[in-house]
Design an enzyme around this catalytic site. Sequence first.
Site, mmCIF file in Angstrom:
data_model
loop_
_atom_site.group_PDB
_atom_site.id
_atom_site.type_symbol
_atom_site.label_atom_id
_atom_site.label_comp_id
_atom_site.label_asym_id
_atom_site.label_seq_id
_atom_site.Cartn_x
_atom_site.Cartn_y
_atom_site.Cartn_z
ATOM 1 N N ASP A 35 0.942 -1.188 -0.062
ATOM 2 C CA ASP A 35 -0.188 -0.037 0.059
ATOM 3 C C ASP A 35 1.029 1.097 -0.068
ATOM 4 O O ASP A 35 1.363 1.680 -1.051
ATOM 5 C CB ASP A 35 -1.061 -0.362 1.179
ATOM 6 C CG ASP A 35 -1.874 1.160 1.272
ATOM 7 O OD1 ASP A 35 -2.046 1.846 0.123
ATOM 8 O OD2 ASP A 35 -2.739 1.089 2.306
ATOM 9 N N ARG A 44 -10.439 -11.937 8.470
ATOM 10 C CA ARG A 44 -9.140 -12.712 7.938
ATOM 11 C C ARG A 44 -9.492 -14.103 7.424
ATOM 12 O O ARG A 44 -9.102 -14.704 6.511
ATOM 13 C CB ARG A 44 -8.173 -12.987 8.809
ATOM 14 C CG ARG A 44 -7.598 -11.770 9.385
ATOM 15 C CD ARG A 44 -6.265 -11.967 10.422
ATOM 16 N NE ARG A 44 -5.892 -10.816 10.924
ATOM 17 C CZ ARG A 44 -5.087 -10.016 10.719
ATOM 18 N NH1 ARG A 44 -4.568 -9.699 9.616
ATOM 19 N NH2 ARG A 44 -4.740 -8.878 11.610
#
Length: 201
Positions: A126, A188
Amino acid sequence: MSRGNVKSSDSPESRGRAPRVSVDVDRVLISREQIAERIRELGAEIARDLDQLGPGAEIVLVPILTGSIIFVADLIRELPQKMRLDVVTVSSYPGKATSSQGVTLSGMLPEHVAGKHVLIVDDILDSGKTIRMIREELMKRKPLSVRACVLLRKQIDSAMQTSCEYVGFDIPDEFVVGYGLDYDHYYRNLPEVGCLRREAL
Ligand code: IMP
Ligand code: MG
């Protein structure tokens, strides 16, 4: 867009049982089949490159926890070479944050990388701060080489300009969850990569 199994949280099927992660998913970006296929391709590419290192090569995989746990579990089984696994724990999206709050290393960096070939494994690239910081710290320990592999890379300048040898998928600049990636420690276990509904954030 696939919402095949999504059940509204107050549907008859869902009453009286634990909440499902899929309920909060707005869109699936990458399906489990697409992930599995791409990991087989990535694994083959990495395995070819590791073979080039020759018979004496010592290899260490360094997964960045917690986000990479599912990715590394699948990726490492595509790699037939003898290798060690040495995890590092980093946090940059504490709690409900959806943008990087700076990289915090919790715990130790692998000590025994001198003279070895290191492959850093992370879930997503990112801002690039995590991969850059871990690579720099590992370089100080005198490995023979350090490469990085991420499952996802956001199509933004900071990510595209961060050096990373292996990338699974380039994705739009959106906050994603699933396949190891979390929001506030949840999601997750979603088997796909997807975006959350606005109300879930
Ligand atoms: P970077 O240091 O900004 O490149 O961010 C890398 C870390 O931030 C990743 O290892 C993830 O744990 C987390 N992260 C970045 N983007 C997302 C996202 O869209 N969803 C969930 N976690 C993310
Ligand atoms: Mg992470």
